[in-house]
Scaffold this motif. Structure first.
Motif, PDB file in Angstrom:
ATOM      1  N   VAL A  26      -1.767   4.247  -0.124  1.00 31.35           N
ATOM      2  CA  VAL A  26      -2.777   5.066  -0.304  1.00 31.35           C
ATOM      3  C   VAL A  26      -2.692   5.073  -2.052  1.00 31.35           C
ATOM      4  O   VAL A  26      -2.014   5.024  -2.612  1.00 31.35           O
ATOM      5  CB  VAL A  26      -2.475   6.320   0.035  1.00 31.35           C
ATOM      6  CG1 VAL A  26      -3.262   7.379  -0.275  1.00 31.35           C
ATOM      7  CG2 VAL A  26      -1.940   6.405   1.430  1.00 31.35           C
ATOM      8  N   CYS A  27      -3.983   4.858  -2.461  1.00 30.99           N
ATOM      9  CA  CYS A  27      -4.288   4.792  -3.691  1.00 30.99           C
ATOM     10  C   CYS A  27      -4.312   5.923  -4.310  1.00 30.99           C
ATOM     11  O   CYS A  27      -5.100   6.971  -3.879  1.00 30.99           O
ATOM     12  CB  CYS A  27      -5.619   3.876  -4.196  1.00 30.99           C
ATOM     13  SG  CYS A  27      -6.218   3.993  -5.812  1.00 30.99           S
ATOM     14  N   LEU A  28      -3.590   6.242  -5.588  1.00 20.34           N
ATOM     15  CA  LEU A  28      -3.292   7.437  -6.201  1.00 20.34           C
ATOM     16  C   LEU A  28      -4.188   7.300  -7.396  1.00 20.34           C
ATOM     17  O   LEU A  28      -3.731   8.072  -8.579  1.00 20.34           O
ATOM     18  CB  LEU A  28      -1.958   7.980  -6.426  1.00 20.34           C
ATOM     19  CG  LEU A  28      -1.476   8.480  -5.047  1.00 20.34           C
ATOM     20  CD1 LEU A  28      -0.169   9.298  -5.256  1.00 20.34           C
ATOM     21  CD2 LEU A  28      -2.475   9.395  -4.112  1.00 20.34           C
ATOM     22  N   GLY A  29      -4.733   6.146  -7.697  1.00 20.56           N
ATOM     23  CA  GLY A  29      -5.634   5.927  -8.925  1.00 20.56           C
ATOM     24  C   GLY A  29      -6.386   7.113  -9.245  1.00 20.56           C
ATOM     25  O   GLY A  29      -6.699   7.950  -8.582  1.00 20.56           O
ATOM     26  N   THR A  30      -7.043   7.088 -10.555  1.00 20.91           N
ATOM     27  CA  THR A  30      -7.633   8.400 -10.917  1.00 20.91           C
ATOM     28  C   THR A  30      -9.022   8.711 -10.260  1.00 20.91           C
ATOM     29  O   THR A  30      -9.049   9.709  -9.486  1.00 20.91           O
ATOM     30  CB  THR A  30      -8.336   8.023 -12.341  1.00 20.91           C
ATOM     31  OG1 THR A  30      -7.213   7.666 -13.181  1.00 20.91           O
ATOM     32  CG2 THR A  30      -8.764   9.481 -12.997  1.00 20.91           C
ATOM     33  N   ALA A  31      -9.566   7.705  -9.926  1.00 19.43           N
ATOM     34  CA  ALA A  31     -10.882   7.908  -8.896  1.00 19.43           C
ATOM     35  C   ALA A  31     -10.576   8.187  -7.535  1.00 19.43           C
ATOM     36  O   ALA A  31     -10.938   9.378  -6.956  1.00 19.43           O
ATOM     37  CB  ALA A  31     -11.727   6.441  -8.873  1.00 19.43           C
ATOM     38  N   CYS A  32      -9.611   7.835  -7.050  1.00 19.09           N
ATOM     39  CA  CYS A  32      -9.187   8.090  -5.514  1.00 19.09           C
ATOM     40  C   CYS A  32      -8.601   9.517  -5.602  1.00 19.09           C
ATOM     41  O   CYS A  32      -8.877  10.303  -4.984  1.00 19.09           O
ATOM     42  CB  CYS A  32      -8.208   7.056  -4.817  1.00 19.09           C
ATOM     43  SG  CYS A  32      -9.179   5.577  -4.782  1.00 19.09           S
ATOM     44  N   TYR A  33      -7.693   9.823  -6.593  1.00 20.72           N
ATOM     45  CA  TYR A  33      -7.149  10.956  -6.758  1.00 20.72           C
ATOM     46  C   TYR A  33      -7.947  12.333  -6.883  1.00 20.72           C
ATOM     47  O   TYR A  33      -8.043  13.166  -6.112  1.00 20.72           O
ATOM     48  CB  TYR A  33      -5.929  11.062  -7.913  1.00 20.72           C
ATOM     49  CG  TYR A  33      -5.257  12.247  -7.968  1.00 20.72           C
ATOM     50  CD1 TYR A  33      -4.041  12.167  -7.233  1.00 20.72           C
ATOM     51  CD2 TYR A  33      -5.347  13.300  -8.828  1.00 20.72           C
ATOM     52  CE1 TYR A  33      -3.174  13.413  -6.933  1.00 20.72           C
ATOM     53  CE2 TYR A  33      -4.631  14.313  -8.665  1.00 20.72           C
ATOM     54  CZ  TYR A  33      -3.317  14.340  -8.030  1.00 20.72           C
ATOM     55  OH  TYR A  33      -2.602  15.557  -7.700  1.00 20.72           O
TER      56      TYR A  33
ATOM     57  N   ARG B   4      -1.289   2.226  -7.509  1.00 17.92           N
ATOM     58  CA  ARG B   4      -2.294   2.713  -8.476  1.00 17.92           C
ATOM     59  C   ARG B   4      -3.579   2.156  -8.210  1.00 17.92           C
ATOM     60  O   ARG B   4      -3.658   1.374  -6.998  1.00 17.92           O
ATOM     61  CB  ARG B   4      -1.690   2.112  -9.692  1.00 17.92           C
ATOM     62  CG  ARG B   4      -0.518   2.952 -10.386  1.00 17.92           C
ATOM     63  CD  ARG B   4       0.333   1.997 -10.908  1.00 17.92           C
ATOM     64  NE  ARG B   4       1.627   2.657 -10.995  1.00 17.92           N
ATOM     65  CZ  ARG B   4       2.221   3.217 -12.029  1.00 17.92           C
ATOM     66  NH1 ARG B   4       1.459   3.069 -13.358  1.00 17.92           N
ATOM     67  NH2 ARG B   4       3.573   3.773 -11.947  1.00 17.92           N
ATOM     68  N   CYS B   5      -4.689   2.165  -9.194  1.00 13.88           N
ATOM     69  CA  CYS B   5      -5.790   1.697  -8.707  1.00 13.88           C
ATOM     70  C   CYS B   5      -5.864   0.338  -8.264  1.00 13.88           C
ATOM     71  O   CYS B   5      -5.298  -0.685  -8.746  1.00 13.88           O
ATOM     72  CB  CYS B   5      -6.682   1.648 -10.024  1.00 13.88           C
ATOM     73  SG  CYS B   5      -8.296   0.873  -9.835  1.00 13.88           S
ATOM     74  N   ILE B   6      -6.640   0.184  -7.064  1.00 13.43           N
ATOM     75  CA  ILE B   6      -6.441  -1.082  -6.560  1.00 13.43           C
ATOM     76  C   ILE B   6      -7.794  -1.820  -6.670  1.00 13.43           C
ATOM     77  O   ILE B   6      -8.269  -2.941  -6.255  1.00 13.43           O
ATOM     78  CB  ILE B   6      -6.246  -1.301  -5.133  1.00 13.43           C
ATOM     79  CG1 ILE B   6      -7.249  -0.451  -4.240  1.00 13.43           C
ATOM     80  CG2 ILE B   6      -4.926  -0.779  -4.656  1.00 13.43           C
ATOM     81  CD1 ILE B   6      -6.916  -0.466  -2.874  1.00 13.43           C
ATOM     82  N   GLY B   7      -8.684  -1.286  -7.699  1.00 14.76           N
ATOM     83  CA  GLY B   7      -9.853  -1.800  -7.961  1.00 14.76           C
ATOM     84  C   GLY B   7     -11.195  -1.707  -7.065  1.00 14.76           C
ATOM     85  O   GLY B   7     -12.079  -2.368  -6.981  1.00 14.76           O
ATOM     86  N   ALA B   8     -11.233  -0.729  -6.167  1.00 14.87           N
ATOM     87  CA  ALA B   8     -12.243  -0.305  -5.205  1.00 14.87           C
ATOM     88  C   ALA B   8     -12.520   1.055  -5.541  1.00 14.87           C
ATOM     89  O   ALA B   8     -13.012   1.717  -4.373  1.00 14.87           O
ATOM     90  CB  ALA B   8     -11.697  -0.627  -3.955  1.00 14.87           C
ATOM     91  N   CYS B   9     -12.550   1.473  -6.745  1.00 19.73           N
ATOM     92  CA  CYS B   9     -13.217   2.666  -6.875  1.00 19.73           C
ATOM     93  C   CYS B   9     -14.439   3.296  -6.386  1.00 19.73           C
ATOM     94  O   CYS B   9     -14.648   4.355  -6.012  1.00 19.73           O
ATOM     95  CB  CYS B   9     -12.975   3.128  -8.634  1.00 19.73           C
ATOM     96  SG  CYS B   9     -11.756   2.469  -9.286  1.00 19.73           S
ATOM     97  N   GLY B  10     -15.195   2.350  -6.308  1.00 21.63           N
ATOM     98  CA  GLY B  10     -16.721   2.548  -5.836  1.00 21.63           C
ATOM     99  C   GLY B  10     -16.388   3.161  -4.438  1.00 21.63           C
ATOM    100  O   GLY B  10     -17.304   3.864  -4.097  1.00 21.63           O
TER     101      GLY B  10
HETATM  102  S1  FES Z   1      -8.675   4.548  -8.206  1.00 20.49           S
HETATM  103 FE1  FES Z   1      -8.386   4.137  -6.189  1.00 20.49          FE
HETATM  104  S2  FES Z   1      -9.549   2.217  -6.196  1.00 20.49           S
HETATM  105 FE2  FES Z   1      -9.551   2.569  -8.395  1.00 20.49          FE
END
Ligand code: FES
Ligand code: FES
Lengths: 587, 164
Positions: free
Chosen positions: B84-91, B125-131
């Motif tokens: 599960v992505c907890l990158g900024t956008a996803c979070y 972390r961000c997997i590069g699919a923030c869109g």
């Molecule tokens: S923050 Fe989840 S894909 Fe970039």
């Protein structure tokens, strides 16, 4: 002379040798730049960014330690922007630091604390007790050393120091992000991670994250216990370095004050490890002769340096038969203290607390080895490093600079010049040669064996003794040790006697010695200065051969010669055991 | 007590042959670790020891690399891995809730593997699919614009186990 380039620093023009970093250029011209991670020729990765400066008005600040000067360069080291930038970095580091300054091993020479003060850091992001206790905080299962990650600033100096000095690489960064910690793999104890306890990482650390196992408290309680007799021994190289902790220049001999301070600390008896060094030479010399004359295993390796012994047991156990069976001077002294000396003082061995002051952290573990005692007691109970002794003296408020020098009481403090030089690389070999040459050939008049002196990592010489060519070598520091032992596998040359020391330069540069701040480390040849003290003591001594030490002679005639072979061996000799790193299986 | 853990003989042979292939090429550590992870399903200390000896790198360094990259693990991973992505956008778009849902459903915590060895759950972390945020993935497949319900449904459909 190298070419000079013109560099403007803070609006002033300087001519700087080509190839220098901005940091070096500034420091050599009296401009102070904060720095935390840079350690000349050891750690130059540039990961703390506290040395950031403005170069040619570029937007991004540049680390001064990693940026090389260029002709026409314009450097600004001080302005509000840089000040705020450095302050923020320090704030962030502080927020992750467990402040326990009152009991920290670096209470008065912490490089990190200096910077926090200089930048008036408020520590706004965490309060004193806000530090989140990580499971990875304290790695303290070893007898010699502690890694306390809660005080680590992740500069990486220790990782590099371990790699560069020992060639082993016991430490590294584990995990990532805010979980990163430095230590052996998977939080294994140092005793299981192949560490030889040379302590080079401790000396590289800018904070108190790496330190010796602190035994000050045990000592403080022992000297206050009326039922105990506290007998202290002091290693040869302590007197050459202790002064540094009290503001004396590197290379000052403080022998007299050192004994006076120990007296004020409340010890009952003082002896000198130098005495035991003489004893070691007599034992080791006879062992060597025995090996030469009776086709024993050669080359014989010295066994005084516990760092080296650890190295051999861990990495070249097949060579254990080459290692001299002699205990190190610390352990010989301990054994004599608990037997002969205790008898003479008419105290029960069990009521004697034997303390040693050592330049070494590996000595702490050595004292706890299995066969280093008898009848349920250890020969050495407390080992304090030079640094611990200094802390102790300071904490007790003893005015070291102004105390009257004093000679140790007790006749086990008599020593020869040969014993003094035990503390430097080549010293054990030279001392041994003085005695062995005379044992082999009573006409031998040689005293100074200059070929074994000096700082090269490997030194060799051949001496013609009693019609025989004796090939000797002197090796120090893990990297050189490995190189030598690998070479030994293939060479045709026959070596007879090799001195090894775990630390570069020998005990004089041991892991328990005062920490030289990164800046001084660049300016002062510490090994050379401290060695000079010992060589001067040697050249000024009247007696310069160990076997001529009257106290040693008396010890043999009064006590040792009366023991049976087996007891004598148990008292002064020891065994070694092959070990492997990461041998424990943990689910 | 000291117990030497025995490695599976066959797998060990595979590791040695992998080591032989890369040993003399520049930067052999990463490819070796990738192979080791594939062969053993993890890179525990016993395996690190062999690599350390063969490549002349310290165990501390090898373990440093193993624990730095999330593609390596010290303990065997489950057959399927859920990230599960907890990158900024996803979070920001609520991926924490998705992670919680997986934890509840699978009865394991972030970073753990289910008892039956079927699933490993990890936050990344961000997997590069923030869109497509919030995003989670099951094995190689990415699920975008996710929500708690979607997460639960995925488990119900029982995503086919990876061929290993
Ligand atoms: S923050 Fe989840 S894909 Fe970039
Ligand atoms: S980055 Fe230059 S001293 Fe740390």
């Amino acid at each position: 002379m190298s070419k000079l380039v013109e560099v403007t620093i803070n609006d002033k023009t300087y001519n700087i040798p080509e190839g220098h970093s901005i940091l070096r250029a500034c420091e050599e011209n009296g401009i102070i730049i904060p720095r935390l991670c840079f350690l000349d020729s050891i750690h130059e990765d540039g990961n703390c960014r506290l040395c950031s400066v403005e170069v040619d008005q570029q937007h991004n600040l540049k680390p001064a330690c990693k940026t090389i000067v260029r002709d026409g360069m314009n450097v600004v080291t001080e302005n509000k922007r840089i000040y705020d930038y450095v302050s923020t970095n320090l704030e962030l580091l502080a927020s992750n630091h467990h402040f326990e300054c009152f009991k920290c091993s670096r209470e008065d020479n912490c490089e990190f604390l200096d910077l926090l003060r200089r930048y008036s850091i408020l520590n706004e992001y965490s309060d004193l007790y806000g530090y989140e206790l990580k499971q990875t905080q304290l790695n303290n299962s070893s007898d010699a050393m502690v890694i306390d990650s809660s005080k680590c600033v992740l500069c990486g100096r220790c990782v590099s120091a371990c790699e560069k000095y020992t060639g082993i690489g016991v430490l590294d960064f584990n995990k990532r992000g805010n979980k990163t910690y430095v230590g052996p793999a998977q939080f294994r104890g140092l005793e299981d991670a192949g560490c030889i306890y040379c302590g080079k990482c401790i000396q590289a650390c800018p904070t108190g994250a790496l330190r010796e196992q602190d035994d000050i408290k045990v000592f403080e309680r022992a000297v206050r216990d009326p039922s105990k007799t506290v007998i202290v021994q002091v290693a040869p190289s302590i007197r050459a370095s202790l002064g540094e902790e009290f503001g004396y220049p590197v290379g000052t001999n403080v022998e007299g004050k050192m004994f006076a301070a120990l007296h004020l600390l409340g010890v009952d008896e003082m002896i000198d490890t130098n005495f035991a060094a003489d004893l070691t030479i007599v034992e080791e010399g006879s062992e060597f002769l025995d090996r030469v004359q009776n086709d024993g295993v050669l080359p014989m390796f010295t066994s005084c340096s516990p760092g080296w012994v650890n190295y051999l047991e861990l990495y070249y156990p097949e060579l254990i038969p080459n290692l001299s069976s002699c205990k190190s001077p610390q352990q010989m002294a301990g054994a004599i203290i608990k037997t002969y000396y205790a008898e003479r003082l008419q105290v029960d061995s069990k009521d004697v607390v034997s303390v040693s002051i050592m330049p070494c952290v590996a000595k702490k573990a050595e004292a706890k080895r299995e066969d280093m005692g008898r009848d349920g007691y250890q020969d050495v109970d407390i080992v304090l490093t030079t640094r611990e002794l200094a802390r102790l003296i300071k904490r007790r408020g003893i005015d070291f600079k102004n105390i009257q020098p004093m000679e140790p009481f007790g006749d086990l403090a008599t020593y020869t010049g040969a014993a003094s030089i035990f503390g430097v690389t080549g010293g054990v070999m030279e001392a041994a040669l003085r005695t062995v040459s005379e044992m082999l050939d009573s006409e031998a008049k040689l005293i100074e064996f200059k070929e074994v002196r000096g700082k090269e990592n490997m030194k060799e010489a051949t001496y013609h003794l009693a019609g025989k060519d004796i090939n000797i070598a002197v090796v120090h520091g893990g990297v050189a040790i490995k190189e030598f032992l690998e070479m030994l596998k293939t060479t045709d040359k026959e070596y007879h006697f090799v001195e090894f020391m775990g630390c570069i330069g020998g005990c004089i540069n041991g892991g328990g010695q005062p920490i030289v701040k990164a800046k001084d480390f660049e300016r002062i040849d510490v090994i050379k200065e401290r060695s000079k003290v010992l060589y001067t003591m040697d050249s000024k001594s009247i007696l310069r051969k160990s076997h001529l030490n009257p106290a040693v002679q008396k010890l043999y005639s009064d006590y040792l010669n009366k023991l049976n072979q087996h007891d004598l061996h148990n008292l002064l000799h020891t065994h070694y055991k092959a070990r492997t790193a990461y041998s424990e299986y943990i689910e | 007590m000291r117990i030497e853990k025995r490695l599976d003989q066959e797998k060990e042979t595979l590791l040695y042959s992998a080591l032989h292939k890369v040993k003399n090429s520049p930067g052999p550590l990463m490819p070796t670790l990738q192979e080791a992870q594939r062969i053993f399903g993890c890179v525990p200390i016993e395996v690190q020891k062999i690599i350390s000896y063969e490549l002349n790198e310290s165990i501390a360094k090898i373990n440093g690399v193993v624990t730095f990259y999330s593609q390596f693990s010290l303990k065997p991973k489950g057959k399927n891995s859920i990230s599960v992505c907890l990158g900024t956008a996803c979070y920001v778009k609520g991926s924490q809730g998705i992670l919680d849902a997986f934890e509840d459903e699978l009865k394991i915590k972030n970073g753990e593997t289910t008892k039956d060895g079927k699933y490993t759950l990890e936050a990344t972390r961000c997997i590069g699919a923030c869109g497509l945020a919030p995003v989670f993935s099951v094995n190689e497949r990415i699920y975008g614009r996710a929500n708690v319900q979607k997460a639960k449904n995925i488990l119900k459909t029982n995503p086919e186990t990876k061929e290993s």
